[in-house]
Design a protein around this motif. Sequence first.
Motif, mmCIF file in Angstrom:
data_model
loop_
_atom_site.group_PDB
_atom_site.id
_atom_site.type_symbol
_atom_site.label_atom_id
_atom_site.label_comp_id
_atom_site.label_asym_id
_atom_site.label_seq_id
_atom_site.Cartn_x
_atom_site.Cartn_y
_atom_site.Cartn_z
ATOM 1 N N ILE A 25 0.837 -1.198 0.000
ATOM 2 C CA ILE A 25 0.000 0.000 0.000
ATOM 3 C C ILE A 25 0.871 1.246 0.000
ATOM 4 O O ILE A 25 0.634 2.187 -0.774
ATOM 5 C CB ILE A 25 -0.958 -0.008 1.210
ATOM 6 C CG1 ILE A 25 -1.969 -1.138 1.076
ATOM 7 C CG2 ILE A 25 -1.661 1.336 1.355
ATOM 8 C CD1 ILE A 25 -2.798 -1.377 2.321
ATOM 9 N N ILE A 50 -11.502 6.668 -3.902
ATOM 10 C CA ILE A 50 -10.979 5.475 -3.232
ATOM 11 C C ILE A 50 -9.638 5.148 -3.879
ATOM 12 O O ILE A 50 -9.544 4.976 -5.079
ATOM 13 C CB ILE A 50 -11.965 4.301 -3.382
ATOM 14 C CG1 ILE A 50 -13.238 4.607 -2.609
ATOM 15 C CG2 ILE A 50 -11.333 2.997 -2.925
ATOM 16 C CD1 ILE A 50 -14.324 3.577 -2.780
ATOM 17 N N THR A 53 -7.686 2.167 -0.308
ATOM 18 C CA THR A 53 -8.605 1.088 0.025
ATOM 19 C C THR A 53 -8.596 0.009 -1.051
ATOM 20 O O THR A 53 -8.659 -1.183 -0.749
ATOM 21 C CB THR A 53 -10.031 1.636 0.209
ATOM 22 O OG1 THR A 53 -9.984 2.719 1.134
ATOM 23 C CG2 THR A 53 -10.957 0.572 0.723
ATOM 24 N N LEU A 56 -5.545 -1.977 -0.485
ATOM 25 C CA LEU A 56 -5.708 -2.879 0.653
ATOM 26 C C LEU A 56 -6.483 -4.126 0.236
ATOM 27 O O LEU A 56 -6.078 -5.250 0.555
ATOM 28 C CB LEU A 56 -6.425 -2.173 1.801
ATOM 29 C CG LEU A 56 -6.754 -3.029 3.018
ATOM 30 C CD1 LEU A 56 -5.487 -3.553 3.679
ATOM 31 C CD2 LEU A 56 -7.586 -2.233 4.006
ATOM 32 N N ALA A 57 -7.569 -3.939 -0.491
ATOM 33 C CA ALA A 57 -8.360 -5.090 -0.949
ATOM 34 C C ALA A 57 -7.527 -5.988 -1.859
ATOM 35 O O ALA A 57 -7.544 -7.218 -1.725
ATOM 36 C CB ALA A 57 -9.610 -4.605 -1.689
ATOM 37 N N SER A 90 -14.829 3.095 -8.775
ATOM 38 C CA SER A 90 -14.948 4.199 -7.817
ATOM 39 C C SER A 90 -14.929 5.548 -8.534
ATOM 40 O O SER A 90 -15.656 6.459 -8.148
ATOM 41 C CB SER A 90 -13.846 4.134 -6.759
ATOM 42 O OG SER A 90 -12.588 4.463 -7.306
ATOM 43 N N LEU A 97 -15.264 7.186 0.352
ATOM 44 C CA LEU A 97 -15.271 6.689 1.723
ATOM 45 C C LEU A 97 -15.987 7.717 2.586
ATOM 46 O O LEU A 97 -16.009 8.911 2.265
ATOM 47 C CB LEU A 97 -13.834 6.500 2.221
ATOM 48 C CG LEU A 97 -13.057 5.385 1.537
ATOM 49 C CD1 LEU A 97 -11.620 5.373 2.033
ATOM 50 C CD2 LEU A 97 -13.697 4.042 1.808
#
Length: 101
Positions: A25, A50, A53, A56-57, A90, A97
Amino acid sequence: MFTIIGIQKGVHAGIHPPLAVMMGILTAVMGGIIRDVLCNEIPLIFHKEIYATACLAGGILFMLFLFLNVPEPFNALITAGVIFTIRSLSVRKGWELPRFK
């Protein structure tokens, strides 16, 4: 791809999996900041989109596939596709978020 490269470097160095995901990340976020600063633009991470995030996913998915012994080229390709899809959706759909007030 920066996320995947950061995770791969961490895993190959023997770093604990959650820390390797954080390395991925940070690699992606810092790479994006450097790119935007060199282009004289406001870094994308500071917008409402986004960004981290999605990394991270993708990082969690990469580690899951790694533990399931999915061959690394397929793992990287699938993970990159998931991160790209999340980021594209996104931007296209205006996902954000929640903000704290």
